[in-house]
Design an enzyme around this catalytic site. Structure first.
Site, PDB file in Angstrom:
ATOM      1  N   ARG A   1      -5.499   7.910  11.772  1.00  0.00           N
ATOM      2  CA  ARG A   1      -5.111   6.867  11.474  1.00  0.00           C
ATOM      3  C   ARG A   1      -5.863   5.525  11.688  1.00  0.00           C
ATOM      4  NH1 ARG A   1       0.859   7.813  13.922  1.00  0.00           N
ATOM      5  NH2 ARG A   1       0.923   5.596  13.102  1.00  0.00           N
TER       6      ARG A   1
ATOM      7  N   ARG B   1       0.727  19.643  38.200  1.00  0.00           N
ATOM      8  CA  ARG B   1       1.872  20.451  37.864  1.00  0.00           C
ATOM      9  C   ARG B   1       2.373  21.400  39.118  1.00  0.00           C
ATOM     10  NH1 ARG B   1      -3.018  24.837  35.223  1.00  0.00           N
ATOM     11  NH2 ARG B   1      -3.544  25.721  37.251  1.00  0.00           N
TER      12      ARG B   1
ATOM     13  N   ARG C   1      11.140  -3.486 -15.948  1.00  0.00           N
ATOM     14  CA  ARG C   1      11.141  -1.948 -16.093  1.00  0.00           C
ATOM     15  C   ARG C   1      10.327  -0.950 -15.015  1.00  0.00           C
ATOM     16  NH1 ARG C   1       8.157  -1.038 -21.833  1.00  0.00           N
ATOM     17  NH2 ARG C   1       7.755  -3.373 -21.602  1.00  0.00           N
TER      18      ARG C   1
ATOM     19  N   ALA D   1       2.764 -13.472 -14.237  1.00  0.00           N
ATOM     20  CA  ALA D   1       4.345 -14.197 -14.126  1.00  0.00           C
ATOM     21  C   ALA D   1       5.353 -13.338 -14.674  1.00  0.00           C
ATOM     22  CB  ALA D   1       4.240 -15.465 -14.980  1.00  0.00           C
ATOM     23  N   GLY D   2       4.794 -12.012 -15.015  1.00  0.00           N
ATOM     24  CA  GLY D   2       5.616 -11.047 -15.857  1.00  0.00           C
ATOM     25  C   GLY D   2       6.730 -10.731 -14.645  1.00  0.00           C
TER      26      GLY D   2
END
Ligand code: UD1
Ligand code: CA
Length: 458
Positions: A319, A426, A18, A13-14
């Site tokens: 990935r 191409r 900081r 619960a902090g």
């Protein structure tokens, strides 16, 4: 011996001001997993049968992460932060269900090992009503001091309440505690807040237990293990310790690393035997590497599996949702994303393979790109076995290429190709005899004329 039941109460619960972060402290990650996730995993590995997590108000994000890790954990909201004992009592209903052991852990102290939690539980089994995790502090300032009497733990005194003599004690409280389940509520409910901070201190459970004639115990751990995180400097220090542990475990498990300090592993990285990791390889979460795989320098892998004997990199990126088959070669500057590559296929240079399925023995030429995204949706590319994709091919998905197809270099392929076909995509080449040399000569003359003009000015 019958299995003892164990409830783990994790205080989270902090506010973590900081950290200077929009994200709650306990969701910051160490080795690819939230700090609270590390704590939940460790207590579960120590035989925790139930978990209760105390969170601050409006912390749906913390609750969601807790449920992701432990779906049946109970979540309790502590509105006012009135101290560690006050926080623990938010789980009083769960404690009242009756557990043999109750562990209290802190969500911002992610390095405590399952072995240490198990040792705290063993102290309860051996007769202690309260077992405290102690450590010899290099600098005890700020910690609760463990006050001994007649060789056993008598009380814990917080920094602000300590006398001069008590402040000289270097044996400190790591914060974690284990309480025998049957007496836990009675002890916790008797804790008051008559102290310098006006908080309900969990640590007072020790003196209360003693006063009730119950045994207390200390379990010692290295200071490193009880390291808490209050800011991002400490977060980096904890990360470094976690990485050190993971690297040592990997090497002891049969992995070669020439420069282990440059390799970054995730909490769940699985590495087979005789895996070789060159310098600067980074793992995100969810990677499994089979035996005899070599990962060359500067490669990044996340959420993928790599089968035996494959060679990845240098400079490769694999990935999530990718599967690399046996003896596959993925070379430099190749990106593989949500793609399965069957055994012995090769993509050795400069390619993007996204949403693709690639058959056994297929060779992907340099510069091949799967165009899997049309600006709105992703589409699959399916390539058969023993295909030869010529260099600089553009494969516009959705696309299905059969077995043993040969795609001419420089092709843009938009149509499916049947087994065995040779396909070109191409423009036809044109040529004008002599015009090249003529053009080159002309360019030379123009450059010389310009130079002469500039020198004339200077
Ligand atoms: C605590 C111990 C101290 C020990 C130190 C180790 C107490 C009274 N003191 O002190 O003996 O040496 O840890 O680091 O237990 N929390 C809540 N709700 C609250 C108060 C705290 O959830 O109302 C959580 C905090 O977010 C934190 C943990 O409990 O994760 C510890 O609280 P903190 O205030 O940091 O205790 P310390 O003063 O460090
Ligand atoms: Ca603290």
């Amino acid at each position: 011996m019958t299995e003892r039941t164990c409830l783990s109460i994790v205080l989270a619960a902090g506010e973590g001001t900081r950290m200077k972060s929009a994200k709650p402290k306990v969701l910051h990650e160490v080795a690819g997993l939230s700090m609270v996730g590390h704590v939940l995993r460790a207590v579960a590995a120590a035989g925790g049968t139930a978990a209760a997590v105390i969170v601050g108000p409006d912390r749906e994000d913390v609750a969601a992460e807790v449920r992701r890790q432990v779906p049946d954990a109970t979540i309790h909201v502590q509105r006012d932060r009135l101290g560690t004992a006050h926080a623990v009592l938010h789980a009083c209903e769960v404690i009242a269900r009756g557990f043999d052991d109750v562990i209290v852990a802190f969500g911002d102290t992610p390095l405590v090992t399952p072995e240490t939690f198990a040792r705290l539980r063993a102290a309860l089994r051996d007769g202690a009503a309260v077992a405290v995790l102690g450590f010899e502090a290099a600098d005890p300032f700020g910690y609760g001091r463990l006050v001994m009497e007649g060789g056993t733990l008598a009380s814990i005194v917080e920094e602000k309440d300590a006398s001069e003599a008590e402040r000289a004690i270097t044996l400190c409280n790591g914060g974690l505690m284990a309480l025998r389940g049957d007496g836990a509520l009675a002890l916790l409910e008797r804790i008051g807040n008559a102290n310098a901070k006006g908080e309900y201190y969990l640590t007072d459970a020790v003196a209360l237990a003693r006063a009730a004639g119950l045994a207390t115990a200390i379990v010692l751990a290295p200071e490193e293990e009880v390291r808490g995180v209050n800011d991002r400097v400490q977060l980096a220090e904890v990360e470094a310790i976690a990485q050190g542990r993971l690297r040592v475990a990997a090497m002891r498990g049969g992995v070669t690393m020439a420069a282990p300090e440059t390799v970054f592993l995730a909490y769940d990285t699985v590495l087979g035997r005789d895996v070789s990791l060159e310098p600067h390889v980074v793992f995100g979460p969810g990677v499994t590497i089979a035996d005899d795989v070599t990962i060359r320098a500067y490669s990044h892998l996340a959420g993928c599996t790599v089968a035996a004997g494959a060679i990845i990199g240098p400079f490769a990126r694999i990935r999530p949702k990718s599967r690399i088959g046996e003896k596959v070669h993925i070379g430099n500057f190749v990106e593989v994303n949500r793609t399965s590559i069957a055994a012995k296929a090769e993509a050795n240079h400069l390619a993007y393979l996204g949403d693709a399925t690639i058959g056994e023995g297929t060779n992907i030429g340099a510069g091949t790109i799967t165009c899997n995204f049309d600006g709105a949706d992703k589409h699959p590319t399916v390539i058969g076995r023993d295909v030869f994709v010529g260099s600089n091919s553009t494969l516009v998905a959705p696309l299905t290429i059969g077995d043993e197809v040969l795609i001419a270099a420089g092709s843009t392929i938009t149509l499916d190709a049947k087994d065995g076909a040779l396909v070109f995509g191409r423009a036809k080449q044109a040529g004008l005899p002599g015009r090249g040399a003529e053009r080159i000569r002309l360019n030379k003359e123009r450059r010389a004329a310009r130079k002469a003009k500039e020198q004339g000015k200077g």
